[in-house]
Design an enzyme around this catalytic site. Structure first.
Site, PDB file in Angstrom:
ATOM      1  N   ASP A   1     -11.834  -3.697   2.294  1.00 26.05           N
ATOM      2  CA  ASP A   1     -11.027  -4.678   1.562  1.00 26.05           C
ATOM      3  C   ASP A   1     -11.862  -5.956   1.571  1.00 26.05           C
ATOM      4  O   ASP A   1     -13.094  -5.880   1.738  1.00 26.05           O
ATOM      5  CB  ASP A   1      -9.653  -4.875   2.229  1.00 26.05           C
ATOM      6  CG  ASP A   1      -8.681  -5.679   1.372  1.00 26.05           C
ATOM      7  OD1 ASP A   1      -8.162  -5.143   0.395  1.00 26.05           O
ATOM      8  OD2 ASP A   1      -8.451  -6.878   1.669  1.00 26.05           O
TER       9      ASP A   1
ATOM     10  N   GLN B   1       0.824  -1.220   0.000  1.00 23.62           N
ATOM     11  CA  GLN B   1       0.000   0.000   0.000  1.00 23.62           C
ATOM     12  C   GLN B   1       0.855   1.266   0.000  1.00 23.62           C
ATOM     13  O   GLN B   1       0.477   2.274  -0.595  1.00 23.62           O
ATOM     14  CB  GLN B   1      -0.921  -0.023   1.241  1.00 23.62           C
ATOM     15  CG  GLN B   1      -2.078   0.949   1.180  1.00 23.62           C
ATOM     16  CD  GLN B   1      -3.260   0.422   0.358  1.00 23.62           C
ATOM     17  OE1 GLN B   1      -3.599  -0.742   0.460  1.00 23.62           O
ATOM     18  NE2 GLN B   1      -3.842   1.281  -0.446  1.00 23.62           N
TER      19      GLN B   1
ATOM     20  N   LYS C   1      -2.592  -0.918   6.681  1.00 27.17           N
ATOM     21  CA  LYS C   1      -3.588  -1.963   6.424  1.00 27.17           C
ATOM     22  C   LYS C   1      -4.048  -2.485   7.781  1.00 27.17           C
ATOM     23  O   LYS C   1      -3.329  -2.370   8.775  1.00 27.17           O
ATOM     24  CB  LYS C   1      -2.958  -3.109   5.611  1.00 27.17           C
ATOM     25  CG  LYS C   1      -3.960  -3.931   4.860  1.00 27.17           C
ATOM     26  CD  LYS C   1      -4.419  -3.257   3.577  1.00 27.17           C
ATOM     27  CE  LYS C   1      -5.583  -3.985   2.951  1.00 27.17           C
ATOM     28  NZ  LYS C   1      -5.946  -3.436   1.630  1.00 27.17           N
TER      29      LYS C   1
ATOM     30  N   LYS D   1       1.889   1.731  -3.611  1.00 27.58           N
ATOM     31  CA  LYS D   1       0.690   2.001  -4.415  1.00 27.58           C
ATOM     32  C   LYS D   1       0.211   3.434  -4.198  1.00 27.58           C
ATOM     33  O   LYS D   1      -0.047   4.173  -5.146  1.00 27.58           O
ATOM     34  CB  LYS D   1      -0.426   1.023  -4.000  1.00 27.58           C
ATOM     35  CG  LYS D   1      -1.723   1.217  -4.741  1.00 27.58           C
ATOM     36  CD  LYS D   1      -2.841   0.369  -4.165  1.00 27.58           C
ATOM     37  CE  LYS D   1      -2.391  -1.053  -3.918  1.00 27.58           C
ATOM     38  NZ  LYS D   1      -3.495  -1.985  -3.679  1.00 27.58           N
TER      39      LYS D   1
HETATM   40  P1  NDP Z   1     -14.530  -8.927  -1.677  1.00 29.26           P
HETATM   41  O1  NDP Z   1     -14.606  -9.449  -0.300  1.00 29.26           O
HETATM   42  O2  NDP Z   1     -15.585  -8.012  -2.168  1.00 29.26           O
HETATM   43  O3  NDP Z   1     -14.436 -10.151  -2.722  1.00 29.26           O
HETATM   44  C1  NDP Z   1     -13.403 -11.063  -2.647  1.00 29.26           C
HETATM   45  C2  NDP Z   1     -13.667 -12.154  -3.659  1.00 29.26           C
HETATM   46  O4  NDP Z   1     -12.555 -13.031  -3.688  1.00 29.26           O
HETATM   47  C3  NDP Z   1     -14.869 -13.008  -3.315  1.00 29.26           C
HETATM   48  O5  NDP Z   1     -15.458 -13.459  -4.500  1.00 29.26           O
HETATM   49  C4  NDP Z   1     -14.264 -14.158  -2.528  1.00 29.26           C
HETATM   50  O6  NDP Z   1     -15.027 -15.377  -2.596  1.00 29.26           O
HETATM   51  C5  NDP Z   1     -12.954 -14.342  -3.247  1.00 29.26           C
HETATM   52  N1  NDP Z   1     -11.933 -14.837  -2.306  1.00 29.26           N
HETATM   53  C6  NDP Z   1     -11.502 -14.227  -1.173  1.00 29.26           C
HETATM   54  N2  NDP Z   1     -10.567 -14.991  -0.562  1.00 29.26           N
HETATM   55  C7  NDP Z   1     -10.422 -16.074  -1.343  1.00 29.26           C
HETATM   56  C8  NDP Z   1      -9.607 -17.230  -1.261  1.00 29.26           C
HETATM   57  N3  NDP Z   1      -8.749 -17.397  -0.243  1.00 29.26           N
HETATM   58  N4  NDP Z   1      -9.706 -18.148  -2.258  1.00 29.26           N
HETATM   59  C9  NDP Z   1     -10.568 -17.967  -3.291  1.00 29.26           C
HETATM   60  N5  NDP Z   1     -11.382 -16.898  -3.421  1.00 29.26           N
HETATM   61  C10 NDP Z   1     -11.294 -15.972  -2.457  1.00 29.26           C
HETATM   62  O7  NDP Z   1     -13.093  -8.242  -1.815  1.00 29.26           O
HETATM   63  P2  NDP Z   1     -12.595  -7.173  -2.854  1.00 29.26           P
HETATM   64  O8  NDP Z   1     -13.199  -7.430  -4.182  1.00 29.26           O
HETATM   65  O9  NDP Z   1     -12.732  -5.844  -2.236  1.00 29.26           O
HETATM   66  O10 NDP Z   1     -11.033  -7.481  -2.905  1.00 29.26           O
HETATM   67  C11 NDP Z   1     -10.476  -8.441  -3.815  1.00 29.26           C
HETATM   68  C12 NDP Z   1      -8.987  -8.201  -3.936  1.00 29.26           C
HETATM   69  O11 NDP Z   1      -8.746  -6.862  -4.395  1.00 29.26           O
HETATM   70  C13 NDP Z   1      -8.189  -8.327  -2.640  1.00 29.26           C
HETATM   71  O12 NDP Z   1      -6.897  -8.801  -2.955  1.00 29.26           O
HETATM   72  C14 NDP Z   1      -8.080  -6.878  -2.163  1.00 29.26           C
HETATM   73  O13 NDP Z   1      -6.987  -6.685  -1.285  1.00 29.26           O
HETATM   74  C15 NDP Z   1      -7.876  -6.170  -3.486  1.00 29.26           C
HETATM   75  N6  NDP Z   1      -8.182  -4.752  -3.496  1.00 29.26           N
HETATM   76  C16 NDP Z   1      -9.446  -4.308  -3.185  1.00 29.26           C
HETATM   77  C17 NDP Z   1      -9.732  -2.960  -3.242  1.00 29.26           C
HETATM   78  C18 NDP Z   1     -11.116  -2.433  -3.040  1.00 29.26           C
HETATM   79  O14 NDP Z   1     -11.344  -1.247  -3.325  1.00 29.26           O
HETATM   80  N7  NDP Z   1     -12.061  -3.222  -2.572  1.00 29.26           N
HETATM   81  C19 NDP Z   1      -8.676  -1.970  -3.552  1.00 29.26           C
HETATM   82  C20 NDP Z   1      -7.416  -2.550  -3.958  1.00 29.26           C
HETATM   83  C21 NDP Z   1      -7.193  -3.895  -3.882  1.00 29.26           C
HETATM   84  P3  NDP Z   1     -16.263 -15.625  -1.562  1.00 29.26           P
HETATM   85  O15 NDP Z   1     -17.393 -14.793  -2.094  1.00 29.26           O
HETATM   86  O16 NDP Z   1     -16.500 -17.102  -1.635  1.00 29.26           O
HETATM   87  O17 NDP Z   1     -15.761 -15.176  -0.231  1.00 29.26           O
END
Ligand code: NDP
Length: 451
Positions: free
Chosen positions: A166, A111, A126, A114
């Site tokens: 997150d 972060q 974080k 970034k």
């Molecule tokens: P969400 O919680 O909204 O979604 C996460 C998704 O990833 C879900 O579909 C979840 O599945 C899946 N997932 C999580 N952990 C695992 C795992 N161990 N194995 C397989 N699938 C997994 O999170 P975000 O979309 O916000 O974040 C996704 C990524 O993006 C992360 O790496 C986060 O750090 C990064 N990120 C997010 C930002 C944001 O603005 N939200 C900004 C910058 C980076 P399920 O539904 O089954 O839990």
């Protein structure tokens, strides 16, 4: 021994199991910035790396809360305040059972660079908890968030540290956290970003990371002389905030995203993902992706148990551009080989560090475009900073205004990363370009601010 190996050797002791992902992130940065360290001895003289890889502080606390059966539950909460050379600490909160100090150190470290790349005045942090929101009632999530904030509020503030969402922390959780902060402090501060719009959130914050990753990709493809996304088949992993909005923007641009995944399986819909249905399953009902095929029998659901060994079903589906948007290390070397064999031209990291180092090496060696997370997914934190600005000025920007600023920011980051790579003799390497550009700005501030 080269300068990178010398630097890495200083941190061997921190390469324990819990620190594995942190060490992975740190090692990548050190290898990338070697040309900068070699060209300017000030960074070594000022021990910038030694200082940068140690967080300013790690706050760890107990979170006790009462579940719906009146049973007391106990979780661990964290905030890793990593570096505030460029501005207040800024970074999301993750609620997931896999959260521990090492995971948050990796995310906080990424972060810093970034946030530096956005050109905005924000430092890196974080936080989160091993609390699992899955299967909990809204009331339980509220009680957990209140208990979490009871401790966290002591360490945050609009000019100190501004957390956001997150994995596992979306608008619902941010709302509960903000409500508790307000109750404890009697102050309506812009202390969290990602708030719902009607009490201080910015328009477009939910869309920002996914849209931003697609804007970055458009620019990168153009700069690298490749065909644009329009009409092209794309694969996306994840079904959360980042994935949903990457799919949405791809569809708006006329691309055809055909996949999404969750922790239980993968959906492959060759006609293009039905985004309304996906939002209904994931945002409204918080259900499993398996439900997708109940109304779309022609789509395919591949459960985790049927994934190729050491790989992920989603990366075995032919595509022009791939967007890993779920979680760290979800795209392995085997996956990279499948993408390459199937003619993929570009990989954009929507999630944080979703590709293993071996996967990145294979992708880059085969001439695919590769957009690393700290550059490609910076749109989320950029719009979070826009939210801080709007809160401070008590103003509201329109959707179009935020979208235009986001697009401009992502294009600026992409060009800056490409230019930096060229300046340091690694043209086309967006990983090195992002690491050098992000590091340099923070390091220069640290030198200017003294020890
Ligand atoms: P969400 O919680 O909204 O979604 C996460 C998704 O990833 C879900 O579909 C979840 O599945 C899946 N997932 C999580 N952990 C695992 C795992 N161990 N194995 C397989 N699938 C997994 O999170 P975000 O979309 O916000 O974040 C996704 C990524 O993006 C992360 O790496 C986060 O750090 C990064 N990120 C997010 C930002 C944001 O603005 N939200 C900004 C910058 C980076 P399920 O539904 O089954 O839990």
């Amino acid at each position: 021994m080269g300068i990178a190996e010398e630097e890495i050797a200083k941190f061997e002791n921190s390469n324990c199991e819990e620190n594995k992902v942190f060490y992975q992130a740190m090692e990548e940065v050190i290898y990338s910035i070697a040309p900068l360290l070699e060209s300017d001895p000030r960074y070594t003289e000022h021990a910038i790396l030694e200082r940068l890889v140690v967080p300013d502080r790690i706050i760890k606390f107990k979170v006790s809360w009462l579940d719906d059966n009146n049973k007391i539950q106990v979780n661990t909460g964290y905030r890793v305040q990593f570096n505030n050379a460029l501005g207040p600490y800024k970074g999301g909160l993750r609620f997931h059972p896999t959260v521990n100090e090492g995971v948050l150190k990796f995310l906080g470290f990424e972060q810093i660079l970034k946030n530096s790349l956005t050109g905005l005045p924000i430092g890196g942090a974080k936080g989160g908890s091993d609390f699992n929101p899955k299967g909990k009632s809204d009331f339980e999530v509220m009680k957990f968030c209140s208990a979490f904030m009871t401790e966290l509020h002591k360490y945050i503030g609009p000019r100190i540290d501004v957390p956001a969402g997150d994995i596992g922390v979306g608008g619902r959780e941010i709302g509960y956290l903000f409500g508790e902060y307000k109750k404890i402090t009697s102050s309506f501060d812009g202390v969290l970003t990602g708030k719902p719009f009607f009490f201080g959130g910015s328009l477009m914050r939910p869309e920002a990371t996914g849209y931003g990753a697609v804007y970055f990709t458009e620019t990168m493809l153009e700069m690298e002389g490749k065909e644009p996304l329009t009409g092209k088949v794309c694969t996306v992993s994840g079904a959360g905030n980042v994935a949903l909005h990457a799919i949405e923007k791809l569809q708006q641009l006329g691309a055809i995203p055909v996949t999404c995944t969750d922790s239980r399986g993968t959906i492959y819909d060759a006609r293009g993902v039905d985004l309304d249905l996906l939002k209904d399953i994931k945002l409204k009902r918080r259900a499993s992706l398996e439900e997708y095929i109940q109304t779309h029998a022609e789509a395919k659901y591949i459960p985790v148990s049927e994934y190729p060994e050491g790989g992920h079903a989603v990366w075995d589906i032919p595509c022009y551009a791939a967007f890993p948007c779920a979680t760290q290390n979800e795209l392995t070397e085997i996956d990279a080989q499948n993408l390459i064999a199937n003619g993929c031209q570009s990989v954009t990291e929507g999630a944080n560090m979703p590709s293993t180092p071996e996967a990145i090496e294979a992708i880059q060696n085969h001439g695919l475009c590769f957009a690393p997370a700290k550059a490609a997914n910076a749109g989320g934190v950029a719009v979070s900073e826009f939210e801080m600005s709007q809160n401070a000025a008590m103003s509201r920007w329109s959707f179009e205004e935020v979208d235009a600023k986001l697009k401009e920011t992502m294009q600026m980051i992409c060009k800056r990363v490409a230019l930096t790579a060229k300046d340091y003799g690694v043209e086309g390497n967006y990983v090195d370009g992002a690491n050098i550009a992000g590091f340099k700005k923070v390091a220069d501030a640290m030198i200017a601010e003294g020890i």
